[in-house]
Design a protein around this motif. Structure first.
Motif, short mmCIF file in Angstrom:
data_model
loop_
_atom_site.label_atom_id
_atom_site.label_comp_id
_atom_site.label_asym_id
_atom_site.label_seq_id
_atom_site.Cartn_x
_atom_site.Cartn_y
_atom_site.Cartn_z
N CYS A 88 0.83 -1.33 0.03
CA CYS A 88 -0.05 0.09 -0.09
C CYS A 88 0.98 1.42 -0.06
O CYS A 88 0.54 2.20 -0.74
CB CYS A 88 -1.03 -0.08 1.19
N ALA A 89 1.84 1.21 0.91
CA ALA A 89 2.90 2.24 0.80
C ALA A 89 3.94 2.29 -0.21
O ALA A 89 4.16 3.33 -1.12
CB ALA A 89 3.92 2.30 2.11
N SER A 90 4.64 1.07 -0.58
CA SER A 90 5.71 1.12 -1.46
C SER A 90 5.35 1.10 -2.79
O SER A 90 6.14 1.10 -3.87
CB SER A 90 6.61 -0.20 -1.05
N THR A 91 4.13 0.57 -3.23
CA THR A 91 3.72 0.33 -4.45
C THR A 91 2.60 1.44 -4.97
O THR A 91 2.65 2.23 -5.88
CB THR A 91 3.23 -1.05 -4.98
N ILE A 92 1.32 1.56 -4.06
CA ILE A 92 0.39 2.32 -4.55
C ILE A 92 0.51 3.62 -4.32
O ILE A 92 0.56 4.70 -5.15
CB ILE A 92 -0.99 1.85 -3.75
#
Length: 166
Positions: free
Chosen positions: A156-160
């Motif tokens: 959720c943080a590192s991709t989206i």
């Protein structure tokens, strides 16, 4: 050097790829309606990311709702702040934004009698310069009664969210 927490940014408006621009109240209501009207197991995740640029620090905070085995939806809010030159301050600012938004969301769900745990995703990992912040951020999450994940599990943080800071 001590860390200072900036005054909270108001996350009043979110974007949804499928629903367009929404007020935060509409996002929370959308989550409530989805969870209440559909059978299944849901995961609710809040994550944030930031990018340092010459004009300032660009942040994105994301709420992701996943129905196991059926896909999901997400909502994001992008904003710019002053330039945080300290990696530690930027990472902790991301974490505080995620904790504050997750706390608001948890309170809303409680008021609507929905029992749905919320996880936090931090854009830190065991490799690289952010590894020295792992214990502090996991403790921050635990102190606020959230489970947190780091890379490679913190999509959720590192991709989206990362996609919307570029």
């Amino acid at each position: 050097m001590g860390l200072t927490y900036e005054s909270p940014v108001l996350f009043d408006r979110f974007h949804s790829p499928s629903r367009g621009l929404l007020d935060k109240a509409d996002v929370f209501s959308n989550i409530e309606q989805t969870v209440s009207t559909n059978n299944g197991t849901y995961e609710l995740i809040v994550g944030a990311d930031s990018q340092l640029r010459s004009r300032g620090t660009f942040f994105a905070i994301v709420i992701t709702l996943i129905q196991q085995g059926r896909g999901g939806m997400f909502f994001y809010h992008k904003f710019q702040e002053r330039r945080y030159t300290s990696l530690q301050q930027r990472i902790f600012q991301e974490a505080m934004y995620a904790v504050n938004l997750a706390s608001e969301l948890r309170q809303y769900l409680r008021e609507h009698e929905i029992d749905l745990p919320i996880r936090l995703h931090f854009d830190i990992g065991k490799n690289g310069p952010t590894r020295k912040f792992i214990q502090q951020l996991l403790s921050l999450a635990e102190t606020n009664h959230f489970r947190a994940e780091i890379k490679p599990y913190s999509f959720c943080a590192s991709t989206i969210a990362d996609k919307f800071t570029k």
